[in-house]
Scaffold this active site. Structure first.
Site, mmCIF file in Angstrom:
data_model
loop_
_atom_site.group_PDB
_atom_site.id
_atom_site.type_symbol
_atom_site.label_atom_id
_atom_site.label_comp_id
_atom_site.label_asym_id
_atom_site.label_seq_id
_atom_site.Cartn_x
_atom_site.Cartn_y
_atom_site.Cartn_z
ATOM 1 N N HIS A 147 -6.084 -5.574 -3.005
ATOM 2 C CA HIS A 147 -6.948 -5.695 -1.830
ATOM 3 C C HIS A 147 -7.215 -7.154 -1.480
ATOM 4 C CE1 HIS A 147 -8.719 -1.366 -2.351
ATOM 5 N NE2 HIS A 147 -7.463 -1.374 -1.957
ATOM 6 N N HIS A 203 0.651 4.541 -2.593
ATOM 7 C CA HIS A 203 0.472 5.902 -2.092
ATOM 8 C C HIS A 203 1.653 6.795 -2.445
ATOM 9 C CE1 HIS A 203 -2.978 5.327 0.992
ATOM 10 N NE2 HIS A 203 -3.086 4.463 0.001
ATOM 11 N N ARG A 220 0.834 -1.209 0.000
ATOM 12 C CA ARG A 220 0.000 0.000 0.000
ATOM 13 C C ARG A 220 0.868 1.258 0.000
ATOM 14 N NH1 ARG A 220 -3.075 2.400 4.822
ATOM 15 N NH2 ARG A 220 -4.633 3.769 3.875
ATOM 16 N N ASN A 248 -2.807 8.677 4.525
ATOM 17 C CA ASN A 248 -1.549 8.041 4.934
ATOM 18 C C ASN A 248 -1.406 7.858 6.434
ATOM 19 O OD1 ASN A 248 -0.657 7.828 2.280
ATOM 20 N ND2 ASN A 248 0.253 9.874 2.300
#
Length: 331
Positions: free
Chosen positions: A196, A69, A65, A98
């Site tokens: 995911h 980001h 992740r 975040n």
């Protein structure tokens, strides 16, 4: 004449070879970029991640992740790692999307090991890219060769993270726009959403779907009612729950597989952004194609999209810097 013709053929072959090399290294990234300057770089990353994941398997998803980001803001330049040092500028770390990121201490550990082996050679941006790949492999997902040569950015703004990272409340139009801004198409959207299949989410990321979808105390009709009832009863018991975590892919949240897509078709995607993939005919068709094909097809396609994302707006050559510490720009 024969010798002259031979030289002409040789020259043509050389020219084609150079052209191929240029195409291969488009964007300034190369496979094996550190082969001479730090030959053990990728091995150090791999072995360190393996040690950490063996102790904490839940770390794999946050590290993946983190890469997403990072790449969605100014390209994959490790700007997400920078600490705020001035009240005049809050960095990406402090942006709402975040605040639940973790794994920064792990990246710092890898960086310290690489600095000891090869000072000022391996960028934090490449560390994040390599770690994301190895984290996927650690969960049973695909391996792909990561072109390296990224350099680290020196600018990090929380406002840019807030505006460019796709929120879990995104509808299809918003997802398409934010992915297109990064040069990513609808196929990439479906594939990268497949990340995911591992990890967890906080209730606060989707509880509006359970308790207040349109602002009148209602439930999202796109969410399977049985699944929603179970979440309310056993997990997210109120709209204000900010701490409870829920598996993104129940029963399989530590394994990189296709079950995430199966849940989408059962209306059990946890986020509104997950559910959005079934609201467009093109993305829904591709979801079905993935499920109808073998797992290796998904693995290959996912790897391709990851490499594509990893090349967008990267800093190479003399742009940016090689940070000595990933949380701070060089003084």
């Amino acid at each position: 004449m024969a010798i002259q013709k031979l030289f002409s053929v040789l020259f043509l072959h050389l020219a084609l070879a150079f052209l191929l090399a240029e195409l291969t290294n488009a964007g300034g990234l190369q496979l094996g970029f550190y082969r001479r300057a730090c030959p053990d770089a990728e091995l150090i990353v791999h072995e360190t991640l393996h040690r950490y994941i063996s102790r904490d398997p839940t770390l794999a998803a946050p590290l993946l992740r983190m890469y997403f980001h990072d790449c969605f803001i100014r390209g994959c330049d490790a700007s997400v790692l920078l600490n705020t040092t001035s009240s005049n500028n809050q960095t990406e770390k402090l942006a709402a999307p975040n605040l639940t990121l973790r794994g920064f201490d792990f990246i710092d550990k890898v960086k310290s090991l690489l600095e000891a082996a090869c000072p000022a050679v391996v960028s934090c941006a490449d560390i994040v890219a390599l770690v994301a790949r190895d984290a996927v492999v650690a969960t049973g997902g695909p391996f792909w060769r990561v072109p390296t040569g990224r350099r680290d950015g020196t600018i990090s703004r929380s406002s840019e993270a807030l505006n460019n990272i796709p929120p879990p409340t995104s509808n299809f139009t918003n997802l398409q726009r934010l992915f297109a801004n990064q040069g990513l198409d609808l196929k990439d959207l479906v594939l990268l959403s497949g990340a995911h299949t591992i990890g967890v989410a906080h209730c606060s990321s989707f509880s509006n779907r359970l308790y207040n979808f349109t602002g009148v105390g209602d439930q999202d009709p796109a969410l399977d009612s049985e699944y929603a009832a179970n979440l309310k009863a056993r997990k997210c018991r109120s709209l204000s729950d900010n701490t409870t975590i829920v598996e993104m892919d129940p029963g399989s949240f530590r394994t990189f597989d296709l079950s995430y897509y199966s849940l989408l078709l059962k209306r059990r995607g946890l986020f509104q952004s997950d559910s959005a993939l079934t609201t467009n005919s093109a993305t829904l068709t591709f979801v079905n194609q993935l499920l109808q094909g073998p797992l290796q097809n998904f693995f290959g396609e996912f790897a391709n999209s990851m490499e594509k994302m990893g090349r967008v707006n990267v800093k190479t050559g003399t742009t940016g810097e090689i940070r000595k510490h990933c949380a701070f720009v060089n003084s």
